[in-house]
Every structure is written in structure tokens, then in C-alpha cells.
Write an enzyme that holds these catalytic residues in place. Sequence first.
Site, PDB file in Angstrom:
ATOM      1  N   ARG A   1       0.850  -1.200   0.000  1.00  0.00           N
ATOM      2  CA  ARG A   1       0.000   0.000   0.000  1.00  0.00           C
ATOM      3  C   ARG A   1       0.883   1.247   0.000  1.00  0.00           C
ATOM      4  O   ARG A   1       1.530   1.561   0.993  1.00  0.00           O
ATOM      5  CB  ARG A   1      -0.918  -0.002   1.225  1.00  0.00           C
ATOM      6  CG  ARG A   1      -1.762   1.259   1.320  1.00  0.00           C
ATOM      7  CD  ARG A   1      -2.956   1.121   2.236  1.00  0.00           C
ATOM      8  NE  ARG A   1      -2.633   1.135   3.647  1.00  0.00           N
ATOM      9  CZ  ARG A   1      -3.535   1.229   4.616  1.00  0.00           C
ATOM     10  NH1 ARG A   1      -4.836   1.308   4.307  1.00  0.00           N
ATOM     11  NH2 ARG A   1      -3.184   1.227   5.880  1.00  0.00           N
TER      12      ARG A   1
ATOM     13  N   ASP B   1      -3.532   3.710  14.555  1.00  0.00           N
ATOM     14  CA  ASP B   1      -2.671   4.115  13.454  1.00  0.00           C
ATOM     15  C   ASP B   1      -3.124   5.482  12.958  1.00  0.00           C
ATOM     16  O   ASP B   1      -3.945   6.135  13.603  1.00  0.00           O
ATOM     17  CB  ASP B   1      -2.633   3.051  12.358  1.00  0.00           C
ATOM     18  CG  ASP B   1      -3.942   2.918  11.608  1.00  0.00           C
ATOM     19  OD1 ASP B   1      -4.871   3.689  11.888  1.00  0.00           O
ATOM     20  OD2 ASP B   1      -4.028   2.035  10.740  1.00  0.00           O
TER      21      ASP B   1
HETATM   22  C1  LIG Z   1      -6.813   1.635   9.711  1.00  0.00           C
HETATM   23  C2  LIG Z   1      -5.832   0.783   9.015  1.00  0.00           C
HETATM   24  O1  LIG Z   1      -5.258   1.207   8.060  1.00  0.00           O
HETATM   25  S1  LIG Z   1      -5.482  -0.750   9.589  1.00  0.00           S
HETATM   26  C3  LIG Z   1      -3.979  -1.205   8.747  1.00  0.00           C
HETATM   27  C4  LIG Z   1      -2.809  -0.462   9.246  1.00  0.00           C
HETATM   28  N1  LIG Z   1      -2.471  -0.840  10.602  1.00  0.00           N
HETATM   29  C5  LIG Z   1      -1.693  -1.917  10.847  1.00  0.00           C
HETATM   30  O2  LIG Z   1      -1.248  -2.537   9.908  1.00  0.00           O
HETATM   31  C6  LIG Z   1      -1.408  -2.322  12.267  1.00  0.00           C
HETATM   32  C7  LIG Z   1      -0.652  -3.611  12.301  1.00  0.00           C
HETATM   33  N2  LIG Z   1      -0.406  -4.081  13.669  1.00  0.00           N
HETATM   34  C8  LIG Z   1       0.605  -3.624  14.398  1.00  0.00           C
HETATM   35  O3  LIG Z   1       1.348  -2.734  13.991  1.00  0.00           O
HETATM   36  C9  LIG Z   1       0.825  -4.275  15.742  1.00  0.00           C
HETATM   37  O4  LIG Z   1       0.110  -5.455  15.851  1.00  0.00           O
HETATM   38  C10 LIG Z   1       0.412  -3.366  16.923  1.00  0.00           C
HETATM   39  C11 LIG Z   1       1.257  -2.106  16.905  1.00  0.00           C
HETATM   40  C12 LIG Z   1      -1.043  -3.003  16.854  1.00  0.00           C
HETATM   41  C13 LIG Z   1       0.667  -4.145  18.226  1.00  0.00           C
HETATM   42  O5  LIG Z   1       2.024  -4.392  18.280  1.00  0.00           O
HETATM   43  P1  LIG Z   1       2.737  -5.082  19.519  1.00  0.00           P
HETATM   44  O6  LIG Z   1       2.105  -4.674  20.773  1.00  0.00           O
HETATM   45  O7  LIG Z   1       4.188  -4.854  19.347  1.00  0.00           O
HETATM   46  O8  LIG Z   1       2.430  -6.588  19.299  1.00  0.00           O
HETATM   47  P2  LIG Z   1       2.959  -7.796  20.171  1.00  0.00           P
HETATM   48  O9  LIG Z   1       4.021  -7.369  21.134  1.00  0.00           O
HETATM   49  O10 LIG Z   1       1.795  -8.501  20.734  1.00  0.00           O
HETATM   50  O11 LIG Z   1       3.623  -8.688  19.042  1.00  0.00           O
HETATM   51  C14 LIG Z   1       3.884 -10.056  19.209  1.00  0.00           C
HETATM   52  C15 LIG Z   1       4.554 -10.564  17.980  1.00  0.00           C
HETATM   53  O12 LIG Z   1       3.682 -10.417  16.875  1.00  0.00           O
HETATM   54  C16 LIG Z   1       4.314  -9.667  15.859  1.00  0.00           C
HETATM   55  N3  LIG Z   1       3.310  -8.825  15.220  1.00  0.00           N
HETATM   56  C17 LIG Z   1       2.386  -8.034  15.789  1.00  0.00           C
HETATM   57  N4  LIG Z   1       1.627  -7.441  14.857  1.00  0.00           N
HETATM   58  C18 LIG Z   1       2.086  -7.894  13.667  1.00  0.00           C
HETATM   59  C19 LIG Z   1       1.696  -7.646  12.332  1.00  0.00           C
HETATM   60  N5  LIG Z   1       0.676  -6.839  12.055  1.00  0.00           N
HETATM   61  N6  LIG Z   1       2.387  -8.248  11.357  1.00  0.00           N
HETATM   62  C20 LIG Z   1       3.410  -9.071  11.644  1.00  0.00           C
HETATM   63  N7  LIG Z   1       3.823  -9.355  12.893  1.00  0.00           N
HETATM   64  C21 LIG Z   1       3.156  -8.757  13.890  1.00  0.00           C
HETATM   65  C22 LIG Z   1       5.364  -8.852  16.548  1.00  0.00           C
HETATM   66  O13 LIG Z   1       6.373  -8.493  15.624  1.00  0.00           O
HETATM   67  C23 LIG Z   1       5.828  -9.815  17.634  1.00  0.00           C
HETATM   68  O14 LIG Z   1       6.704 -10.732  17.031  1.00  0.00           O
HETATM   69  P3  LIG Z   1       7.840 -11.532  17.902  1.00  0.00           P
HETATM   70  O15 LIG Z   1       7.106 -12.317  18.937  1.00  0.00           O
HETATM   71  O16 LIG Z   1       8.517 -12.379  16.897  1.00  0.00           O
HETATM   72  O17 LIG Z   1       8.719 -10.475  18.493  1.00  0.00           O
HETATM   73  O1  LIG Z   2      -7.040   1.740   5.912  1.00  0.00           O
HETATM   74  C1  LIG Z   2      -7.959   1.336   6.546  1.00  0.00           C
HETATM   75  C2  LIG Z   2      -8.795   2.165   7.348  1.00  0.00           C
HETATM   76  O2  LIG Z   2      -9.689   1.628   8.027  1.00  0.00           O
HETATM   77  O3  LIG Z   2      -8.570   3.385   7.312  1.00  0.00           O
HETATM   78 MG   LIG Z   3      -7.015   3.947   5.921  1.00  0.00          MG
END
Ligand SMILES: CC(=O)SCCNC(=O)CCNC(=O)[C@H](O)C(C)(C)COP(=O)(O)OP(=O)(O)OC[C@H]1O[C@@H](n2cnc3c(N)ncnc32)[C@H](O)[C@@H]1OP(=O)(O)O
Ligand SMILES: O=CC(=O)O
Ligand SMILES: [Mg+2]
Length: 567
Positions: free
Chosen positions: A182, A468
Site C-alpha cells: 500500500r 494508526d
Molecule cells: C486503519 C488501518 O489502516 S489498519 C492497517 C494499518 N495498521 C496496521 O497494519 C497495524 C498492524 N499491527 C501492528 O502494527 C501491531 O500489531 C500493533 C502495533 C497493533 C501491536 O504491536 P505489539 O504490541 O508490538 O504486538 P505484540 O508485542 O503482541 O507482538 C507479538 C509478535 O507479533 C508480531 N506482530 C504483531 N503485529 C504484527 C503484524 N501486524 N504483522 C506481523 N507481525 C506482527 C510482533 O512483531 C511480535 O513478534 P515476535 O514475537 O517475533 O517479536
Molecule cells: O485503511 C484502513 C482504514 O480503516 O482506514
Molecule cells: Mg485507511
Amino acid sequence: MGLGMNGYASHAMRKTGAGYDLPDGVDIRGRFDEEFAKILTRDALQFVAELQREFRNHIKYAMECRKEAKMRYNGGAVPGFDPATTYVREGEWMCAPVPTAVADRRVEITGPVERKMIINALNSGAKVFMADFEDALSPSWENLMRGHVNLKDAVDGTISFRDKARNRVYKLNGQTAKLFVRPRGWHLPEAHIFIDGEPATGCLVDFGFYFFHNYAAFRQNQGAGFGPFFYLPKMEHSREARIWNNVFEKAEKMAGIEKGSIRATVLIETLPAAFQMNEILYELRDHSVGLNCGRWDYIFSYVKTFQTHPDRLLPDRVQVGMTQHFMRSYSDLLIRTCHRRGVHAMGGMAAQIPIRDDPAANEAALELVRQDKLREVKAGHDGTWAAHPGLIPAIMEVFNNNMGHAPHQIQTMKREEEVHLTEEDLLQRPRGVRTMEGLRLNTRVGIQYLAAWLTGTGSVPLYNLMEDAATAEISRVQNWQWLKYGVALDGDGLGVKVSLDLFGRVVEEEMDRIEQEVGKDKFKKGMYKEACKIFTRQCTAPALDDFLTLDAYNHIVIHRPKASSSL
Ligand SMILES: CC(=O)SCCNC(=O)CCNC(=O)[C@H](O)C(C)(C)COP(=O)(O)OP(=O)(O)OC[C@H]1O[C@@H](n2cnc3c(N)ncnc32)[C@H](O)[C@@H]1OP(=O)(O)O
Ligand SMILES: O=CC(=O)O
Ligand SMILES: [Mg+2]
């Protein structure tokens, strides 16, 4: 094979400066790094420069149109279906068939283009991983360039990561999720790359480098002859989709690959775009692989579109869910539109994430996610998003139980005019109340998110929810609107009116609370005060800023050698 094979290398335009090998008209103002130089090759920069030169006026025009539409809405108009494109909405046409490689997208994980997360996401068991340069990324030079290095290694299959503290090495499994990328929205510049004296358009940089370096390997390793695949954010009108379609065609031509190779899912995440779903798909019909309900930006856009409509104020953020009539109608319309045109209707992101230290709260959060996903699959969505790998088994189970072995529901669910949705359905005022806690939470979350973003982290866990850029935007614009109209916080039974004085006190108290919660040391070392200043200014500005991250971006631009950070 790179695009240099197609003739770029023959241009006599070499100008070596500051470590990078630059084509004419291109200047790099970000730090030099040997790894970055593998992305910022002369041919790749030339490709991005050509995209910029061909499309910059179209982009400027589209941004002017956004401004005109804003003026109309601010003058009292509301978005609606365009009578000039009735023929597109009513016409019988289909998008190109969905490529087999991405026919099944029942669970997609998303995350920033950070090295360890990319590996974890690709290994997560999800069908797709959307690697994000957008809502989940703070687009500093370091994050941006490292992101491209990481993606190239991921597509090549060579990516690895050593977590020294845990003495753990991360590598790709045999079977991985399919990669979608994206890019940023049209509005964001890339201030470290100048083309003909102007900052480049952020999304053309994101798209350009990723496509240039990865199309060949991607089509071989991931796309079974198709690809690369993209998610396209924050569009407001089909004219913006037309620009993307033209960008794709230009890229395909330069790469010498078939038209329709590149595929993209458009996020319907602005209110005006909800009235343009058919038109957007039509523009991208050779390159489309569906639409997605970007629910968080959609809520943000509802407030932004109706910023001067005091009769359409939202209740507290926590009350604006997918079961509100206007949200359910938008999701239903998206499903029907996509299925009629033969492509995926993707669901969105539930904000809950696993809660490690509290099993009961964790189970409650999981249950909310399950309910959200059950609603989506029953409504006809073909897949959905997960924010965290820990949610994937539960979400997969819901989709498996309801879709069985079929890869999607395109032919079986809500294909024709099953539901008649009107403009009023899409605009209906959300129900609920406004409270002091709503104002406080917006403030506390908005400031903490921005503090993280300023220090390079674009998605964070706050109070057991994913935050986010999109969710932070809701907090910001909601505060702004409540202040503008001095709304009564009626849900408390106290009826206190939101005023500058009250907001000032709330900011002070919430900053104290943040300091207590994160600890004095972290608070001092972090960017909380700067974040507070930016957030407060935006909430109290006479005119609503279009995006939180536009102003904030100036604070993360670091030019080399050190210079002014203002655009
Ligand atoms: C509105 C929108 O646009 S939604 C789309 C955009 N938003 C996103 O993509 C958010 C994605 N998610 C994240 O960034 C994270 O999950 C967060 C920030 C919400 C939480 O993060 P944390 O609290 O650090 O997660 P946590 O400590 O429980 O992570 C545990 C493990 O999962 C992994 N993990 C957590 N989220 C993700 C993910 N989305 N992708 C890959 N790995 C992940 C961590 O890297 C960690 O790995 P490890 O055990 O090997 O070290
Ligand atoms: O990108 C996704 C959203 O919910 O905003
Ligand atoms: Mg969005």
C-alpha cells in the site's frame, strides 16, 4: 532483469552527487547509505522521475478538485451519486477475472514495512500480507528506504532478521502469504526526493521503487505470472483511480509485461468515494482486484466532509462501529458493487488486539473480533483484515465455517440488486452520545499516537487497541468539530459544553496522565510535548487541516546536510 534493459541505461544523464548516481532533474536530500543506494539506482530514479513528470499535472488537478468539493460540502452540500455517470453504475460490464494466485483472500494481515514484521506477517498463515507505507508507517527517510530494502529481500525470498536480544533468527517459511503493497495517499509529498525542483509525490515514489525492483521476481515467485499487487488508499473520486490506472499501464509498458498484470484493491475509505464505487472499479477494470472497507478513514472522512454541518456530529468514537446504519449500508453497497463486477469485496480492520496479561480481557477482545468477522462474512465479504498474527486462527475459523472450501463468495452472495441503498442510507446520522471521557480519550490517544509517529512508529498498541494514522485522525477531527460547535457532552448527564478553556484543561490533565502511565523517564525522552503542541494546534485551528500527518511530516524530514525541515 530490470527496467534498465529497456533503454534507460543508454541515457547520457549521469550526475554523481552526495553518493547517489542521479539522473537529470533529480536530487536526493536524504542521508546516503550503501543499502539505500541499491534501491536509489539511476534507472529506478529515472523511472520515478518519468512517472512524476507524466502525472504531476493530473495529480495537481485532482487535488484542486478535492478542494472544490470541500468548498461545496462546507457550503452545505452533501455527497451523492453523480448523474453524469449513471451509465457506468447501470451499465453491464465486468472487471478482468481475478488471478488464481489471489483468488482466496479470506484473511489478510497488515503491518508496516518493518523487517521483522514483514517476516512474521508473511509467515503468519494469512492468505495475504498488506505491507504498508501508509496508515501504519511513519514515513521518515529511514523507514521508507529500509522498507524498500526489506520488501526487495522479501520478494527475492532472502529476507532474514536476527533479534540479538533474544538470540533468535527470523526467516521465511516454505509457504507464505501473498504480498500486496500500500503506497501513501496522493496528498503526501516525499520531501527527500526532489524532481525538477519539487518534492516528489509520495505514492509515486512508493509504487515506483517497489515496482521497478520487484516486478519480475514477484511475478515468478508470488503472482504466478500476475502482479505486483497493490492496495490504493484514500481516494475521493474516480478521476484519481484513472490516474492510477494510467500509472499501471505506463509501468507495464516500460517493463514489457502484459496490460492487466498489475492488480490493485482500492480502499473505499472516504465518504465521497462511497458514491463512486462503480466508477472507481470501471476506471481500474483491467487492473482491479476488488474494493475494501477502510472503516477508520471512512469515519474520519465523515467528520471531515461534514466539518461545517453541526447537525451531523458524531457521538464518541467508541460508539461509531460497523453496526451504525451508515456504516452497514456502505459495507453492503461495497459488497454488492464488487460482486456484480466480479471482484473481491474485502472487509476491514477490527481494532482489538491480543491482551497478553489478562486472559478474561483477551477472550472478550477475541470475541469482539469474532463477532465483527462473522458479521462481515455473513454480509458477503470475501475476506477481511487482521492487525495481529494472534488473531488469525480465530478469524480464519469464522471465515472457514461460513465460506467452506470456496475461495470467495463473488458468485454466490449479493450479486445483483438485492439491497436497495439510497444516498440517505449512506449519510444517515450516527446514533449515540458524546461524553467527557470521549473528549479525554481522543486527546490522550491522539497525543500518544503522534508522539510515536514523530519518533518513527506508525502503528501502536494503546489501551489494548491498535492505533494508526486513520484512528488518530478520528480523534483529532472529532475534537476540532466539538470545539468549533461548542457541543454539549450530553452523555454524562452533565451537559458540559466543549470550549477552549475546557479543552485546555483536558489537555493538561491528559498530559499528566500520560506521564504517569508511561513513566517520567520515557515521557522526558519521548516527543510527547511536541506531539501535544501539534495536536492541540490542529484541534483548535480556525480551519480544519486536511491531514494530521501533512503538518507533522515537516517534523520528521531530515535533509542532508542538515538544513531546514520545512517544505
Ligand atoms: C486503519 C488501518 O489502516 S489498519 C492497517 C494499518 N495498521 C496496521 O497494519 C497495524 C498492524 N499491527 C501492528 O502494527 C501491531 O500489531 C500493533 C502495533 C497493533 C501491536 O504491536 P505489539 O504490541 O508490538 O504486538 P505484540 O508485542 O503482541 O507482538 C507479538 C509478535 O507479533 C508480531 N506482530 C504483531 N503485529 C504484527 C503484524 N501486524 N504483522 C506481523 N507481525 C506482527 C510482533 O512483531 C511480535 O513478534 P515476535 O514475537 O517475533 O517479536
Ligand atoms: O485503511 C484502513 C482504514 O480503516 O482506514
Ligand atoms: Mg485507511
